[in-house]
Design a protein around this motif. Structure first.
Motif, PDB file in Angstrom:
ATOM      1  N   GLN A  87       0.844  -1.185   0.000  1.00  0.00           N
ATOM      2  CA  GLN A  87       0.000   0.000   0.000  1.00  0.00           C
ATOM      3  C   GLN A  87       0.884   1.241   0.000  1.00  0.00           C
ATOM      4  OE1 GLN A  87      -2.386  -0.370   3.459  1.00  0.00           O
ATOM      5  NE2 GLN A  87      -3.780  -1.814   2.525  1.00  0.00           N
ATOM      6  N   ARG A  88       0.701   2.089  -1.023  1.00  0.00           N
ATOM      7  CA  ARG A  88       1.514   3.282  -1.134  1.00  0.00           C
ATOM      8  C   ARG A  88       0.788   4.473  -0.531  1.00  0.00           C
ATOM      9  NH1 ARG A  88       6.394   1.227  -2.338  1.00  0.00           N
ATOM     10  NH2 ARG A  88       6.210  -0.345  -3.960  1.00  0.00           N
ATOM     11  N   GLY A  89       1.523   5.285   0.224  1.00  0.00           N
ATOM     12  CA  GLY A  89       0.965   6.542   0.718  1.00  0.00           C
ATOM     13  C   GLY A  89       0.256   6.451   2.040  1.00  0.00           C
ATOM     14  N   ARG A  90       0.247   5.247   2.649  1.00  0.00           N
ATOM     15  CA  ARG A  90      -0.420   5.111   3.947  1.00  0.00           C
ATOM     16  C   ARG A  90       0.418   4.253   4.860  1.00  0.00           C
ATOM     17  NH1 ARG A  90      -5.789   6.440   4.550  1.00  0.00           N
ATOM     18  NH2 ARG A  90      -6.839   7.130   2.672  1.00  0.00           N
ATOM     19  N   GLY A  91       0.228   4.459   6.143  1.00  0.00           N
ATOM     20  CA  GLY A  91       0.875   3.597   7.131  1.00  0.00           C
ATOM     21  C   GLY A  91      -0.037   2.449   7.477  1.00  0.00           C
ATOM     22  N   GLY A  92       0.242   1.793   8.577  1.00  0.00           N
ATOM     23  CA  GLY A  92      -0.471   0.576   8.950  1.00  0.00           C
ATOM     24  C   GLY A  92      -1.956   0.778   9.117  1.00  0.00           C
ATOM     25  N   ARG A  93      -2.719  -0.155   8.559  1.00  0.00           N
ATOM     26  CA  ARG A  93      -4.184  -0.228   8.677  1.00  0.00           C
ATOM     27  C   ARG A  93      -4.861   1.095   8.364  1.00  0.00           C
ATOM     28  NH1 ARG A  93      -5.971  -4.989  11.222  1.00  0.00           N
ATOM     29  NH2 ARG A  93      -4.268  -6.189  12.106  1.00  0.00           N
ATOM     30  N   GLY A  94      -4.373   1.756   7.269  1.00  0.00           N
ATOM     31  CA  GLY A  94      -5.067   2.945   6.788  1.00  0.00           C
ATOM     32  C   GLY A  94      -4.632   4.234   7.438  1.00  0.00           C
ATOM     33  N   ARG A  95      -3.621   4.195   8.355  1.00  0.00           N
ATOM     34  CA  ARG A  95      -3.184   5.441   8.989  1.00  0.00           C
ATOM     35  C   ARG A  95      -2.496   6.328   7.962  1.00  0.00           C
ATOM     36  NH1 ARG A  95      -1.033   1.712  12.502  1.00  0.00           N
ATOM     37  NH2 ARG A  95       1.076   2.259  11.853  1.00  0.00           N
ATOM     38  N   GLN A  96      -2.824   7.603   7.953  1.00  0.00           N
ATOM     39  CA  GLN A  96      -2.144   8.531   7.078  1.00  0.00           C
ATOM     40  C   GLN A  96      -0.712   8.712   7.570  1.00  0.00           C
ATOM     41  OE1 GLN A  96      -3.102   9.891   4.330  1.00  0.00           O
ATOM     42  NE2 GLN A  96      -5.257   9.333   4.308  1.00  0.00           N
ATOM     43  N   ARG A  97       0.259   8.728   6.664  1.00  0.00           N
ATOM     44  CA  ARG A  97       1.628   8.951   7.063  1.00  0.00           C
ATOM     45  C   ARG A  97       2.123  10.266   6.491  1.00  0.00           C
ATOM     46  NH1 ARG A  97       5.128   8.211   3.058  1.00  0.00           N
ATOM     47  NH2 ARG A  97       4.524   7.002   1.247  1.00  0.00           N
ATOM     48  N   PHE A  98       3.228  10.745   7.013  1.00  0.00           N
ATOM     49  CA  PHE A  98       3.801  12.009   6.578  1.00  0.00           C
ATOM     50  C   PHE A  98       4.351  11.878   5.159  1.00  0.00           C
ATOM     51  CE2 PHE A  98       7.711  14.540   6.132  1.00  0.00           C
ATOM     52  CZ  PHE A  98       7.136  15.803   6.157  1.00  0.00           C
ATOM     53  N   VAL A  99       3.986  12.810   4.289  1.00  0.00           N
ATOM     54  CA  VAL A  99       4.514  12.862   2.932  1.00  0.00           C
ATOM     55  C   VAL A  99       5.351  14.127   2.810  1.00  0.00           C
ATOM     56  CG1 VAL A  99       3.960  13.001   0.477  1.00  0.00           C
ATOM     57  CG2 VAL A  99       2.548  11.594   1.987  1.00  0.00           C
ATOM     58  N   PRO A 100       6.643  14.016   2.537  1.00  0.00           N
ATOM     59  CA  PRO A 100       7.505  15.201   2.492  1.00  0.00           C
ATOM     60  C   PRO A 100       7.218  16.069   1.283  1.00  0.00           C
ATOM     61  CG  PRO A 100       8.703  13.273   1.731  1.00  0.00           C
ATOM     62  CD  PRO A 100       7.371  12.781   2.224  1.00  0.00           C
ATOM     63  N   ASP A 101       7.631  17.327   1.359  1.00  0.00           N
ATOM     64  CA  ASP A 101       7.532  18.224   0.215  1.00  0.00           C
ATOM     65  C   ASP A 101       8.569  17.796  -0.815  1.00  0.00           C
ATOM     66  OD1 ASP A 101       6.690  20.767  -1.133  1.00  0.00           O
ATOM     67  OD2 ASP A 101       8.828  21.182  -0.853  1.00  0.00           O
ATOM     68  N   ILE A 102       8.137  17.536  -2.036  1.00  0.00           N
ATOM     69  CA  ILE A 102       9.026  16.988  -3.063  1.00  0.00           C
ATOM     70  C   ILE A 102      10.208  17.916  -3.344  1.00  0.00           C
ATOM     71  CG2 ILE A 102       7.804  17.969  -5.057  1.00  0.00           C
ATOM     72  CD1 ILE A 102       9.088  14.375  -4.967  1.00  0.00           C
ATOM     73  N   GLY A 103       9.940  19.226  -3.274  1.00  0.00           N
ATOM     74  CA  GLY A 103      10.991  20.199  -3.570  1.00  0.00           C
ATOM     75  C   GLY A 103      12.098  20.238  -2.531  1.00  0.00           C
ATOM     76  N   SER A 104      11.805  19.788  -1.321  1.00  0.00           N
ATOM     77  CA  SER A 104      12.824  19.789  -0.265  1.00  0.00           C
ATOM     78  C   SER A 104      13.669  18.525  -0.288  1.00  0.00           C
ATOM     79  CB  SER A 104      12.149  19.927   1.108  1.00  0.00           C
ATOM     80  OG  SER A 104      11.370  18.766   1.395  1.00  0.00           O
ATOM     81  N   VAL A 105      13.247  17.550  -1.068  1.00  0.00           N
ATOM     82  CA  VAL A 105      13.947  16.261  -1.113  1.00  0.00           C
ATOM     83  C   VAL A 105      14.756  16.103  -2.394  1.00  0.00           C
ATOM     84  CG1 VAL A 105      13.653  13.752  -1.039  1.00  0.00           C
ATOM     85  CG2 VAL A 105      12.142  15.215   0.306  1.00  0.00           C
ATOM     86  N   LEU A 106      14.179  16.531  -3.531  1.00  0.00           N
ATOM     87  CA  LEU A 106      14.817  16.311  -4.825  1.00  0.00           C
ATOM     88  C   LEU A 106      15.080  17.610  -5.565  1.00  0.00           C
ATOM     89  CD1 LEU A 106      12.774  13.235  -6.150  1.00  0.00           C
ATOM     90  CD2 LEU A 106      15.063  13.209  -5.154  1.00  0.00           C
TER      91      LEU A 106
END
Length: 518
Positions: A87-106
């Motif tokens: 499952q992409r974009g979520r943590g365990g059992r549907g928990r929303q996880r932190f998604v970083p700002d793309i511009g600060s990473v790449l």
């Protein structure tokens, strides 16, 4: 239910058919020049960063850059997973996880290790993830994590605990693991063997990514389609796998001997005289997948229409009239359709949004019966999907995971004439178009001796159905006009030629019309 896998392998193409009780339910096709790339790991180069999309485009050496969303950057999920699709974009059992700002990473020009999760489809490049996952026979390894997950399909609590304990005893210091459904009842030695294989594989990938070779380049190529079947699909409930190529048969047996010895006795080499797909009645089914009309038992049929935005499925009673009342006839047709729709979605590998228009039913109980029938048959589908309750308009809406192009797009090209519309202009429309052009040419040019060159069907229509129309043009502009059929011309093609000079007057007229506008 009897499940079988039939493989037709040639130097130019590999075709894999999955059968359930003799019915073809899935078909995978891989050409020699269009091998699948899902699972491949590349060292790519960031070509652009789009903060508005929270995504980056990464060059991995293909015609189109890959799409990498911020939610697919490295992360450590500690979740229980479905079989082999994370499952992409979520943590365990549907928990929303932190998604970083793309511009600060790449940044543009950065080199990054990515894995393909979705094939290029239509005008879109491949979908990528930086969160690498490596599937084995019994496990999936995520090198960046630390957790242990178990497939939700393993519902026996004691077995889940046993497998976790075995894995905990043999796991390396780094890496997260998901225990796949195929691991049910597996021995400790087999599980350890899979851990060792995946750990060695990641070390090779890690070493390859550290090389000084200039990006983009392929770091790791996933196993081919045939071996991938044994790893991902060929399980205990499959009665046998039969293949017609001796080299691929030997390769399969070698893989099975190391990773799944219990499956070796169910792999067979086909020695029949008939081509293998003819022997098992698969070839006619492939031909039917190109038709939009699908006939069902008792005379009902489906119309499957793919569009850019979604796929529509229309259910019709056809020749089926039933024996009792109308509602019962409709329910029987819809119940058959529910089963056939589920099969066709798998067989044609239809992805995206799907809208099914079952025949209207008045009884709410019947609506639930049909809906539940559809859901029950969709449970056999390996692709992730969601089905929504019948809408107020009587439609069933659903979505289905799209990993690769549909079977239709793999086996066909768009018509160069209609460009996918499936329609051409009518004879009446073409006749009116020719009349207007003759009229305009007669006014703009001084040509008075003209010849219309058209497809034989259109030419006959002009001579038999529209003679007065063109006689009036001749009288008005004092023209000499004749019609010549030309079988080389398409139904929508025609020429208006000067009998004096032999020139194509349509091109000349368009040139003069443009200069007149200036």
């Amino acid at each position: 239910m009897k499940k079988e896998i039939v493989i037709n392998s040639t130097p130019h193409e590999i075709r894999v058919a999955m059968l359930e009780d003799g019915d073809v339910v899935e078909l995978l096709v891989e050409g020699a020049d269009a091998k699948r790339i899902v699972g491949n790991v590349y060292k790519g180069k960031v070509t652009s960063v789009k903060p508005g999309l929270q995504a980056a485009f990464v060059d991995i050496g293909m015609e189109r850059a890959g799409f990498l969303h911020a939610s697919d950057l490295d992360h450590d999920d500690s979740a229980e997973e479905d079989d082999s699709h994370r499952q992409r974009g979520r943590g365990g059992r549907g928990r929303q996880r932190f998604v970083p700002d793309i511009g600060s990473v790449l940044r543009v020009g950065d080199e990054i290790l990515v894995q393909v999760t979705k094939e290029p489809i239509s005008t879109k490049g491949p979908r990528l993830t930086a969160d690498i996952s490596l599937p084995g026979r019994y496990l999936v390894m995520m090198p960046k994590g630390r957790h242990i997950g178990v497939s939700r399909k393993i519902d026996d609590r004691q077995e889940r605990v046993r497998l976790k304990q075995l894995l905990q005893a043999h796991r390396p210091d780094e890496g997260a693991f998901i225990i796949r459904t195929a691991a049910t009842s597996v021995s400790e030695s087999s599980l350890k063997q899979d851990v060792d294989y995946l750990s060695d594989l990641f070390r090779k990938i890690d070493k390859g990514s550290a090389e000084e070779q200039k990006a983009p380049y392929l770091v790791h190529e996933d196993v081919g389609l045939v071996v991938g079947l044994v790893r991902d699909i060929f399980k205990e409930e499959t009665a046998r796998l039969i293949i017609d190529d001796e080299d691929d048969y030997s390769r399969l047996m070698g893989y099975a001997k190391i990773f799944a010895p219990e499956l070796g006795r169910r792999i067979q080499f086909y020695k029949g005289d008939l081509p293998i797909f003819d022997e098992y009645g698969i070839e006619p089914e492939i031909k039917k997948t190109l038709d939009k009309r699908v006939w069902m038992k008792k005379g009902g049929y489906l119309i499957i229409e793919p569009t850019e935005a979604l796929v529509t499925v229309d259910v019709n009673t056809g020749r089926f009239t039933g024996r009792r009342n109308q509602e019962e006839t409709i329910v029987q047709t819809n119940m058959l359709a529910a089963k056939e729709v589920a099969r066709q979605l798998r067989l044609r590998d239809v992805g995206g949004i799907i809208v099914i228009d079952f025949i209207d039913m008045e009884n709410e109980g019947n609506k639930k019966r049909v809906f539940n029938e559809l859901r029950n048959h969709l449970k056999r589908d390996r692709a992730r999907h969601k089905v929504f309750q019948v809408s107020g308009l009587g439609l069933v809406e659903m979505s289905r995971q799209r990993v690769r192009p549909s079977l239709l797009s793999q086996l066909s090209d768009p018509c160069p004439y209609c460009v996918g519309t499936g329609k051409i202009l009518s004879l009446e429309t073409m006749s009116n178009k020719i009349e207007r052009l003759v009229h305009r040419i007669a006014i703009v040019t001084r040509e008075r001796r003209l010849q219309i060159q058209a497809n034989p069907v259109l030419a006959l229509y002009l001579l038999e159905e529209r003679p007065e129309q063109f006689r009036e043009l001749c009288r008005t502009f004092e023209l000499e006009l004749n019609v010549l059929d030309d079988a080389a011309l398409h139904m929508e093609e025609f020429r208006i030629v000067s009998l004096r000079s032999g020139k194509d007057l349509i091109a000349e007229f368009e040139k003069k019309a443009k200069s007149g506008k200036r």
